[in-house]
Design an enzyme around this catalytic site. Structure first.
Site, PDB file in Angstrom:
ATOM      1  N   GLY A  98       0.844  -1.200   0.000  1.00 29.64           N
ATOM      2  CA  GLY A  98       0.000   0.000   0.000  1.00 29.64           C
ATOM      3  C   GLY A  98       0.874   1.243   0.000  1.00 29.64           C
ATOM      4  O   GLY A  98       0.553   2.249   0.633  1.00 29.64           O
ATOM      5  N   ASP A 154      -0.934  -7.333  -5.249  1.00 35.33           N
ATOM      6  CA  ASP A 154      -2.235  -7.384  -4.584  1.00 35.33           C
ATOM      7  C   ASP A 154      -2.052  -8.278  -3.357  1.00 35.33           C
ATOM      8  O   ASP A 154      -1.824  -9.490  -3.495  1.00 35.33           O
ATOM      9  CB  ASP A 154      -3.262  -7.973  -5.557  1.00 35.33           C
ATOM     10  CG  ASP A 154      -4.619  -8.175  -4.904  1.00 35.33           C
ATOM     11  OD1 ASP A 154      -4.752  -7.926  -3.688  1.00 35.33           O
ATOM     12  OD2 ASP A 154      -5.551  -8.598  -5.626  1.00 35.33           O
ATOM     13  N   TYR A 163     -15.354  -1.039   9.005  1.00 37.82           N
ATOM     14  CA  TYR A 163     -13.923  -0.711   9.107  1.00 37.82           C
ATOM     15  C   TYR A 163     -13.438  -0.947  10.545  1.00 37.82           C
ATOM     16  O   TYR A 163     -12.418  -1.605  10.774  1.00 37.82           O
ATOM     17  CB  TYR A 163     -13.732   0.747   8.705  1.00 37.82           C
ATOM     18  CG  TYR A 163     -12.331   1.291   8.861  1.00 37.82           C
ATOM     19  CD1 TYR A 163     -11.298   0.866   8.045  1.00 37.82           C
ATOM     20  CD2 TYR A 163     -12.057   2.278   9.814  1.00 37.82           C
ATOM     21  CE1 TYR A 163     -10.017   1.392   8.184  1.00 37.82           C
ATOM     22  CE2 TYR A 163     -10.785   2.810   9.951  1.00 37.82           C
ATOM     23  CZ  TYR A 163      -9.769   2.363   9.136  1.00 37.82           C
ATOM     24  OH  TYR A 163      -8.511   2.889   9.274  1.00 37.82           O
TER      25      TYR A 163
HETATM   26  N1  SER Z   1      -8.863   8.211   9.186  1.00 34.99           N
HETATM   27  C1  SER Z   1      -9.562   6.978   9.249  1.00 34.99           C
HETATM   28  C2  SER Z   1     -10.915   7.086   8.690  1.00 34.99           C
HETATM   29  O1  SER Z   1     -11.476   8.166   8.781  1.00 34.99           O
HETATM   30  C3  SER Z   1      -9.646   6.489  10.657  1.00 34.99           C
HETATM   31  O2  SER Z   1      -8.721   5.504  10.871  1.00 34.99           O
HETATM   32  O3  SER Z   1     -11.447   6.141   8.207  1.00 34.99           O
END
Ligand code: SER
Length: 323
Positions: A11, A55, A145
């Site tokens: 990344g 990847d 997330y």
């Molecule tokens: N900066 C990130 C986000 O806003 C937080 O880890 O997803």
């Protein structure tokens, strides 16, 4: 860390990766730091050392790169951030988890010396104390997330306990930088605002005026990451992920700082779905464990950061309009 270390960054084109790659190349020598990404790199990354299209979801490809270069450390930064992940939860889960599991598995198989993986303040949720959030506390993330980062933290600790893998991690707050843009995060407004302030003297923020969140300027994040990774293993008492903090502010407070340099600047507020995400995150973070264990100490305040951001972005805008 010995001079023979060979580092792989996964990344490397991203907001953190682009700066971390250059910092590591400076510290350890360009040929010792292999940058990789699924996208073609910019000139700086490409011309300053080895680059591989990679990847991380492709286990065999990752294995090949690790073997080919004799990689001894991996920094795995590729991820789908909070706002984008909410648009496509299963896709985000797959990218965020499969990549990490591949890295952890190959790190054990190839007996790597160290692995770095970023976690986030998104691991916290509505049940977490919002002020001075402790290192160990209630963690009930409400975003895909945040769920993937919390699960990732547990996997990191698991690999450390079961396989003695030297894996290290930081719970980054919102990161602010001028070199590469962030993408798809809830804290991205704190970068966009500077560009809009300089280009249009106006910004419409997708978070409400008083949404206070923990933030950090990129030079501190890079310095902290290197300090964590260079610390002796005996100093690392947390194998899930360390709280680290620098500053906390709301969009209104950031706009006031910008107005000190650009008095014409105005801000409007139009909160969208990202407000719901931000409302479940801490307002400030207790980072005393990181300070005690390996000497974490940030340097930038909101005013120094703002002066530096405006200065660099102004130059970028002028160069682009000139050529
Ligand atoms: N900066 C990130 C986000 O806003 C937080 O880890 O997803």
């Amino acid at each position: 860390m010995s001079a023979k270390e060979c580092i792989l960054i996964i990344g490397a084109n991203g907001q953190i990766g682009s700066e971390l790659t250059m910092a590591l190349r400076k510290a350890y020598g360009s040929s010792q730091v292999v940058a990789s990404d699924i996208k073609t790199p910019g000139k700086e990354l490409k011309n300053s050392g080895p680059f591989e299209m990679l990847d991380v979801g492709d286990r065999n490809a990752l294995h090949d790169v690790v073997r080919q270069y004799g990689i001894t450390q991996i920094y795995h930064l590729a991820a789908v951030l909070s706002a984008t992940a909410e648009q496509n939860p299963h896709f985000a889960w797959d990218i965020n988890m499969r990549g990490l599991l591949n890295v952890l598995e190959i790190a054990v198989e190839r007996k790597l010396n160290r692995v770095f993986w970023p976690s986030s303040i998104a691991v916290f949720g509505p049940g977490t104390p919002t002020e001075n959030t402790p290192q160990s506390t209630i963690m009930d993330p409400g975003t895909v997330y945040g769920i993937s980062k919390l699960a990732g933290e547990r996997w990191c600790e698991y690999y450390h306990l079961k396989h003695q893998l030297d894996v290290r991690s930081l719970r980054y707050p919102g990161l602010i930088s001028y070199r590469s843009l962030p993408g798809g995060g809830t804290t991205d407004y704190a970068v966009d605002i500077y560009y809009e302030a300089l280009k249009n003297q106006q910004y419409t923020c997708f978070l409400a005026a008083d949404t206070t969140l923990p933030m950090m300027y990129m030079p501190d994040a890079i310095q902290g990451t290197l300090a964590l990774m260079q610390a002796a293993a005996g100093k690392i008492s947390i194998r899930s992920s360390y709280n680290i903090a620098s500053m906390s502010f709301s969009p209104e407070e950031l706009a006031d700082e910008i107005k000190k340099h650009l008095p014409e600047f105005t801000i409007a507020y139009k909160p969208d779905y990202r407000q719901e995400i931000a409302s479940t995150w801490p307002r400030s973070i207790d980072d005393s464990q990181a300070r005690k264990d390996w000497g974490w100490h940030p340097e930038f305040s909101i005013d120094r950061m703002t002066a530096d951001m405006l200065n660099h972005i102004d130059k970028k805008i002028r160069q682009r309009s000139f050529y």
